[in-house]
Scaffold this motif. Structure first.
Motif, short mmCIF file in Angstrom:
data_model
loop_
_atom_site.label_atom_id
_atom_site.label_comp_id
_atom_site.label_asym_id
_atom_site.label_seq_id
_atom_site.Cartn_x
_atom_site.Cartn_y
_atom_site.Cartn_z
N TYR A 450 43.44 41.53 48.89
CA TYR A 450 43.50 40.39 47.97
C TYR A 450 42.97 40.78 46.59
CZ TYR A 450 42.36 35.89 45.86
OH TYR A 450 42.25 34.82 44.99
N LEU A 451 41.85 41.50 46.53
CA LEU A 451 41.27 41.91 45.25
C LEU A 451 42.22 42.84 44.49
CD1 LEU A 451 37.56 42.61 46.30
CD2 LEU A 451 38.44 40.65 45.02
N LEU A 452 42.88 43.74 45.21
CA LEU A 452 43.82 44.66 44.56
C LEU A 452 45.05 43.95 44.06
CD1 LEU A 452 43.54 47.67 47.04
CD2 LEU A 452 42.58 47.54 44.74
N SER A 453 45.47 42.90 44.76
CA SER A 453 46.65 42.14 44.33
C SER A 453 46.36 41.27 43.11
CB SER A 453 47.15 41.25 45.48
OG SER A 453 47.58 42.02 46.57
N GLN A 454 45.14 40.70 43.07
CA GLN A 454 44.80 39.75 42.02
C GLN A 454 44.39 40.41 40.71
OE1 GLN A 454 45.16 36.33 42.29
NE2 GLN A 454 46.18 36.92 44.20
N ASP A 455 43.82 41.60 40.79
CA ASP A 455 43.27 42.23 39.59
C ASP A 455 43.64 43.70 39.56
OD1 ASP A 455 41.83 43.02 37.40
OD2 ASP A 455 40.01 41.93 37.95
N PRO A 456 44.86 44.03 39.11
CA PRO A 456 45.31 45.43 39.12
C PRO A 456 44.41 46.37 38.33
CG PRO A 456 47.14 43.94 38.71
CD PRO A 456 45.89 43.11 38.60
N GLU A 457 43.81 45.87 37.25
CA GLU A 457 43.03 46.76 36.39
C GLU A 457 41.67 47.09 36.98
OE1 GLU A 457 41.43 47.08 31.75
OE2 GLU A 457 42.54 45.30 32.44
N PHE A 458 40.97 46.07 37.50
CA PHE A 458 39.61 46.27 38.00
C PHE A 458 39.52 46.13 39.52
CE2 PHE A 458 39.12 44.69 33.62
CZ PHE A 458 38.39 45.75 33.08
N GLY A 459 40.65 46.12 40.20
CA GLY A 459 40.67 45.89 41.65
C GLY A 459 39.79 46.85 42.43
N TRP A 460 39.94 48.15 42.18
CA TRP A 460 39.16 49.13 42.93
C TRP A 460 37.67 49.02 42.63
CZ3 TRP A 460 41.11 51.06 47.04
CH2 TRP A 460 42.46 51.36 47.13
N LYS A 461 37.32 48.74 41.39
CA LYS A 461 35.91 48.57 41.05
C LYS A 461 35.31 47.39 41.81
CE LYS A 461 36.45 50.52 36.40
NZ LYS A 461 36.34 50.29 34.94
N ASN A 462 36.05 46.30 41.90
CA ASN A 462 35.57 45.13 42.64
C ASN A 462 35.43 45.44 44.12
OD1 ASN A 462 35.56 43.65 40.26
ND2 ASN A 462 37.64 42.85 40.57
N VAL A 463 36.36 46.19 44.68
CA VAL A 463 36.31 46.56 46.10
C VAL A 463 35.04 47.35 46.39
CG1 VAL A 463 37.39 48.04 47.84
CG2 VAL A 463 38.80 46.50 46.49
N PHE A 464 34.74 48.32 45.55
CA PHE A 464 33.59 49.19 45.82
C PHE A 464 32.26 48.51 45.51
CE2 PHE A 464 36.80 52.71 44.83
CZ PHE A 464 37.13 52.84 46.17
N LEU A 465 32.22 47.63 44.50
CA LEU A 465 30.99 46.89 44.21
C LEU A 465 30.65 45.93 45.35
CD1 LEU A 465 31.38 46.15 40.39
CD2 LEU A 465 29.61 47.58 41.47
N LEU A 466 31.66 45.28 45.90
CA LEU A 466 31.45 44.39 47.04
C LEU A 466 30.93 45.19 48.24
CD1 LEU A 466 31.70 41.62 48.38
CD2 LEU A 466 34.09 42.17 48.91
N LEU A 467 31.48 46.37 48.45
CA LEU A 467 31.03 47.24 49.53
C LEU A 467 29.54 47.56 49.38
CD1 LEU A 467 32.84 50.48 50.74
CD2 LEU A 467 30.44 50.55 50.12
N LEU A 468 29.12 47.90 48.17
CA LEU A 468 27.72 48.24 47.92
C LEU A 468 26.81 47.04 48.20
CD1 LEU A 468 25.57 50.23 46.84
CD2 LEU A 468 26.06 49.35 44.54
N ALA A 469 27.19 45.88 47.74
CA ALA A 469 26.36 44.68 47.93
C ALA A 469 26.17 44.36 49.41
CB ALA A 469 26.99 43.50 47.20
#
Length: 498
Positions: A450-469
């Motif tokens: 879902y994050l990759l579909s909604q935000d192509p530019e920052f999708g991977w950054k959001n995925v990894f930040l959520l993982l860290l949290a």
């Protein structure tokens, strides 16, 4: 290498004294390890885990060939440089076409995330019950049936994909039910085969098959998909699983007493080591006490966070490399597989490290937390760094290798902590903790898609930040409340003992 008596005198007295009052003078001299039958059982479980996990994650690399194109993939940085050369030395480029026999589908990243996570819906349902059931009717039957069922369904996966995405999701859920039975049911084996101070090593050998599967499935899956078409990846690993199922029923036994080839000295060594470990088969589960146990919940939350980390690394490593560097599936498989061979090596060394620290008078609780921190903290931080250093594929693969390599150290940390806090209920509780953890395996690809579909530019950054949290929450909770001493609710209840 320290003897069993030495290990018992350092760590055992402090941490197992409530549930394992073993007279060390009655334990026979230690039987050689790596050529022993108990280690042979660990190698057999290793093979079963290898087969089950290759069938689980083979779709992670074949998905690159199954989807119509990489148009849906998010680009971290459109100016990043691709690989200068492919594995044969020619200028690298994505394949112009896949083998004619391989169908392709137009699935969005969100749909792919649902497909990735679907197998874990079934696993969540059976991980805990299978551990409890295996303790009653035997690991041999549970794991054998699971291995056959998963292998058969793997053979059916290409047909299910051709029938439609719903059919594919359904068959993956059913396959998850069988795999959950195998992965959860195997832990009951160590209640009867694993001397307490060898369990870290035995379990690290057995569980390392899960990590080695990531290397083999991604590496061979890419080569098979490009050469013969992606359906053959499912046919080959499904067929191998059917053959290994026969080996399992011939070589695996539920306890040393029933094993026909074990030496008398080793049998006496194992039985004497476990002589005072009371089984839970005739006692009801103290569910209320379990629900109130903070050490148990700390183990569960930490397992959840670590499984989120592992799921992202296993599921999205091929997709991440494909989206950033646009490599062909063969080279993608090679690059994506490198981190998992490191993980396999460190997974085995983790058990050796844990047992080594015990011989140096470290408290068992301290050892569990040390290896847990080493397996979670560096790996989580390195994934967050990935999008910021994507201009070099060498740096990316190096970071992924270190992250994947360190993560299996946690296998001898919180994952087997149930053997410390409640040995008599360990198979059930390990199943519960892994079942809860596999909720993360469902959510991680679904949320990430879902994050990759909604935000192509920052999708991977959001995925990894959520993982860290998520991982930081689980790790901190475990460091505060985690314990390695037998809990009051897990001790022998003399009034109900038959």
């Amino acid at each position: 290498m320290a003897t069993t008596t030495e290990l018992s005198s350092t760590a055992g007295k402090n941490n197992y004294s409530q549930d394992l009052q073993v007279d060390e003078r009655l334990i026979p001299r230690k039987v050689p390890s790596f050529c022993s039958v108990r280690y042979g059982m660990a190698y057999i479980i290793n093979l079963c885990n290898f087969i089950l996990m290759t069938q689980n994650i083979i779709i992670n690399i074949t998905m690159v060939a199954m989807v119509n194109s990489t148009d849906h993939q998010s680009q971290v940085n459109s100016s990043t440089e691709g690989l200068p050369l492919d594995s044969l030395g020619a200028p690298n480029k994505a394949p112009e076409r896949l083998p004619a026999a391989a169908p392709v589908y137009d699935w969005s990243p969100q749909t792919q995330g649902i497909i990735f996570g679907s197998i874990n819906y079934g696993m969540v349902l059976t991980l805990a019950p299978s551990g409890y059931l295996a303790g009653r009717i035997g690991t041999k039957r549970i794991v054998g049936a699971a291995l056959f069922g998963s292998s058969f369904l793997s053979l059916c996966t290409p047909l299910a994909a051709e029938l439609g995405v719903v059919s594919l999701i359904v068959i993956r859920i059913v396959q998850g039910i069988t795999q959950g039975s195998g992965l959860g049911g195997q832990f009951a084996l160590w209640e009867k085969w694993g001397p307490p101070h060898e369990r870290s090593r035995l379990l690290s050998i057995a569980l390392s098959g899960l990590v080695l599967a990531g290397f083999a499935a991604i590496l061979l899956g890419g080569l098979i998909s490009e050469t013969y078409g992606w359906p053959f990846a499912f046919y080959i690993f499904g067929g191998i699983g059917c053959v290994c199922c026969l080996l399992w029923f011939v070589l695996a036994y539920d306890d040393p007493v029933s094993h026909p080839w074990i030496s008398i000295s080793e049998k006496e060594y194992i039985i004497s080591s476990l002589a005072q470990q009371v089984s839970s088969s005739k006692q009801s589960l103290p569910i209320k006490a379990m629900l109130k146990s903070l050490p148990l919940w700390s183990m569960i939350f930490c397992c959840f966070g670590h499984q989120w980390l592992v799921s992202i690394l296993i599921v999205y490593t091929p997709t991440y490399i494909s989206s950033v560097y646009n490599v062909n599936i063969r080279d993608n498989g090679i690059l994506s597989a490198i981190p998992f061979i490191a993980a396999w090596v460190f997974g085995i060394l983790g058990g050796q490290l844990a047992d080594f620290l015990l011989t140096k008078s470290f408290r068992l609780n301290t050892v569990r937390k040390i290896v847990t921190v080493l397996g979670i903290l560096p790996s989580s931080i390195l994934t967050v760094v990935l999008p910021y250093l994507s201009s070099s594929f060498i740096t990316t693969v190096a970071l992924l290798t270190i992250s994947c390599g360190l993560s299996p150290l946690s296998q001898t940390g919180m994952y087997i902590n149930a053997l410390d806090i409640a040995p008599r209920y360990s198979s059930f509780l390990i199943g519960v903790s892994r079942g809860f953890a596999y909720i993360a395996a469902i959510l991680a690809p679904t949320v990430s898609g879902y994050l990759l579909s909604q935000d192509p530019e920052f999708g991977w950054k959001n995925v990894f930040l959520l993982l860290l949290a998520i991982n930081m929450f689980g790790l901190i909770f475990y460091l505060i409340f985690g314990e390695a001493e037998v809990q009051d609710w897990a001790k022998e209840r003399k009034l109900t003992r038959l």
